[in-house]
Each structure stands twice: as C-alpha cells, then as structure tokens.
Design an enzyme around this catalytic site. Structure first.
Site, short mmCIF file in Angstrom:
data_model
loop_
_atom_site.label_atom_id
_atom_site.label_comp_id
_atom_site.label_asym_id
_atom_site.label_seq_id
_atom_site.Cartn_x
_atom_site.Cartn_y
_atom_site.Cartn_z
N GLY A 14 27.54 17.46 -20.95
CA GLY A 14 27.52 18.53 -20.25
C GLY A 14 26.55 19.42 -21.00
O GLY A 14 26.69 20.77 -20.69
N LEU A 95 26.46 8.91 -5.26
CA LEU A 95 27.34 9.21 -4.24
C LEU A 95 26.98 8.38 -2.90
O LEU A 95 25.98 8.27 -2.59
CB LEU A 95 27.22 10.57 -3.89
CG LEU A 95 27.74 11.63 -5.12
CD1 LEU A 95 27.20 12.95 -5.15
CD2 LEU A 95 29.36 11.49 -5.25
N HIS A 111 17.02 14.36 -12.96
CA HIS A 111 16.81 12.93 -13.56
C HIS A 111 15.77 13.06 -14.82
O HIS A 111 14.65 13.55 -14.48
CB HIS A 111 16.20 12.27 -12.41
CG HIS A 111 16.01 10.62 -12.95
ND1 HIS A 111 17.06 9.62 -13.03
CD2 HIS A 111 14.99 10.06 -13.18
CE1 HIS A 111 16.73 8.62 -13.39
NE2 HIS A 111 15.14 9.00 -13.53
N ASP A 143 19.29 12.19 -1.65
CA ASP A 143 19.67 11.55 -0.14
C ASP A 143 20.25 10.53 -0.40
O ASP A 143 20.98 10.07 -1.60
CB ASP A 143 18.34 11.43 0.41
CG ASP A 143 17.29 10.53 -0.40
OD1 ASP A 143 17.62 9.86 -1.35
OD2 ASP A 143 15.98 10.35 -0.03
N ASP A 147 17.92 8.18 -6.67
CA ASP A 147 16.80 9.08 -7.12
C ASP A 147 15.74 9.10 -6.29
O ASP A 147 14.32 9.22 -6.79
CB ASP A 147 16.53 8.54 -8.43
CG ASP A 147 17.69 8.50 -9.57
OD1 ASP A 147 18.35 9.66 -9.26
OD2 ASP A 147 17.44 7.63 -10.64
N GLU A 176 14.72 19.54 -19.36
CA GLU A 176 15.78 19.77 -18.46
C GLU A 176 16.69 20.89 -18.42
O GLU A 176 16.84 21.57 -17.30
CB GLU A 176 16.92 18.54 -18.70
CG GLU A 176 16.13 17.10 -18.37
CD GLU A 176 17.33 15.93 -18.75
OE1 GLU A 176 18.41 16.27 -18.12
OE2 GLU A 176 17.08 14.73 -19.62
C1 GRF Z 1 20.63 13.87 -18.84
O1 GRF Z 1 19.61 13.39 -19.45
C2 GRF Z 1 20.30 13.96 -17.29
O2 GRF Z 1 19.05 13.98 -16.91
C3 GRF Z 1 20.93 12.68 -17.00
O3 GRF Z 1 22.08 12.43 -17.89
C4 GRF Z 1 21.92 13.35 -18.91
C5 GRF Z 1 22.96 14.29 -18.95
O4 GRF Z 1 23.17 15.09 -20.26
N1 GRF Z 1 21.02 12.42 -15.51
P1 GRF Z 1 24.17 16.13 -20.02
O5 GRF Z 1 25.39 15.70 -19.92
O6 GRF Z 1 23.69 17.37 -19.18
O7 GRF Z 1 24.01 16.74 -21.56
#
Ligand code: GRF
Length: 203
Positions: A14, A95, A111, A143, A147, A176
């Site tokens: 998270g 999903l 992603h 969608d 991805d 991210e």
């Molecule tokens: C991230 O690298 C995200 O891009 C991928 O899973 C990871 C989740 O990390 N889908 P976190 O749980 O937000 O720390």
C-alpha cells in the site's frame, strides 16, 4: 462543493495508497479516499487506512462462490461509499468485463513499466531480463484487457547496469508515488477525457 470520492483497491503493502493519503492530508490533492478494499486480510494497506481513519474492507476471493460474487461485493462496497473513481494501487487480480462495464472510464491502475512494454506480472523483472535501458511506470484507465487501457501519464526511469529487481523496483516506485497523485489531480480537476484509445489532458 465537496471533494470527489475515490475508492482504492490494494492487495499488499500500500505505498501507492500512502502516497495518495499524504497528498490528500497535505491539502494538495482535492479528493476524499472514501474507502479502501483489499482481497488480502494481511495487506499492510489495510493498516495504513485504519491509521488514517479511512473505512476499510476485506473481500477475499476464496470466500466467494466465484469471480462474479467477488466482483459484486467489491462493487457494492464502492457504491455504498459513493465512490466515483476506483483506483487500483497494487491490486493483484484482473477485474472482469462485467465489473469494468459497470465502471466505464472510472477505474485507473498504476503499472510499473512503460506500457505497452512489459504488461502483466513482474514488469520490473521483465524489463531487466529483456535488457531494456529505460523503463518506468504508467497510470492508465482500465479496460477489459490486461494493462491495455488508455494511458493517462507515464514517467521514465533508467535501468542501471548494476540493477537487480529490488533496486530497479525501488527507483520505479519513487516515480509511481508521483505519477498516481498527479493523474488523480488531473482527474479531480476534470481535465481528463478519453477519445478513442487516447487520453486528452486539458491545459
Ligand atoms: C506497485 O509497483 C504497482 O505498480 C504494482 O504493484 C506495486 C504495489 O505497490 N501494480 P504498493 O502496494 O502500492 O506499495
């Protein structure tokens, strides 16, 4: 006017949820995280949401009769909390088309690669094994594909010769944590529209 409500679905640590919570708490991201849902009862994302006083729920796939019931439960919780946008932040399941059809252009995902390169699991490992020199992260609308949805924004990250999955993942994760709140800020400001498979960002 009250802030737009989002729901976050996470399977694990998270840290992306935390990045959103921090921006909301700092007053720079005008939305409300109305609910957090996890498919794993031991996800640290649940701990983070509890600490922040955000309602959180566990919906385990194994406790449901099938995928349909699992997704109906998710859908019910999100709707009961007035969610307008569903944010997949490290949600490790796909999903199905029924769920996506109920939330058209209302689900976004982060992603850890520059899509369309390296979709699916272990995107960082895929980039390393392929020998890519640049990878990154992508925030996109979800969608029916894996991805494949329209791209909102991307951030590039160099791959260093000395990288292993851990060092590369950490470098991508830092981006991210910027990209997801940025995309959400654009959405909250009503600046995103989807035209075909392109996302147009209003200036
Ligand atoms: C991230 O690298 C995200 O891009 C991928 O899973 C990871 C989740 O990390 N889908 P976190 O749980 O937000 O720390």
């Amino acid at each position: 006017m009250s802030n737009h409500k989002i729901g976050v679905i996470a399977s694990g640590r998270g840290s992306n949820l935390q990045a959103i919570m921090d921006k909301v708490a700092a007053g720079v991201l005008p939305l409300e995280i109305a609910v957090v849902v996890s498919d794993k009862s031991d996800a640290f994302a649940l701990e983070r949401s509890k600490r922040a006083g955000i309602p959180s729920f566990v919906v385990e796939r194994g406790q449901c009769a099938g995928k349909r019931e699992f997704e109906e439960k998710l859908d019910g919780i999100l709707r009961a909390h007035g969610v307008e946008l569903v944010v997949l932040a490290g949600f490790m399941r796909i999903l199905g088309p029924d769920f996506i059809a109920r939330w058209p252009q209302r689900v976004i995902n982060i992603h850890p690669a520059l899509l369309p390169s390296f979709p699916g699991l272990d995107a960082q490992g895929q980039a390393l094994r392929y020998g890519a020199k640049i990878t990154g992260c992508t925030v996109h609308f979800v969608d029916e594909g894996m991805d494949t949805g329209p791209i909102i924004l991307q951030k590039a990250v160099p791959v260093e010769a000395s990288d292993d999955e851990e060092t590369l993942s950490a470098r991508i994760l830092r981006e991210e944590h910027k990209a997801l709140p940025e995309a959400l800020a654009l959405w909250a400001a009503g600046k995103l529209s989807v035209q075909g498979r392109k996302v147009v960002i209003e200036n």
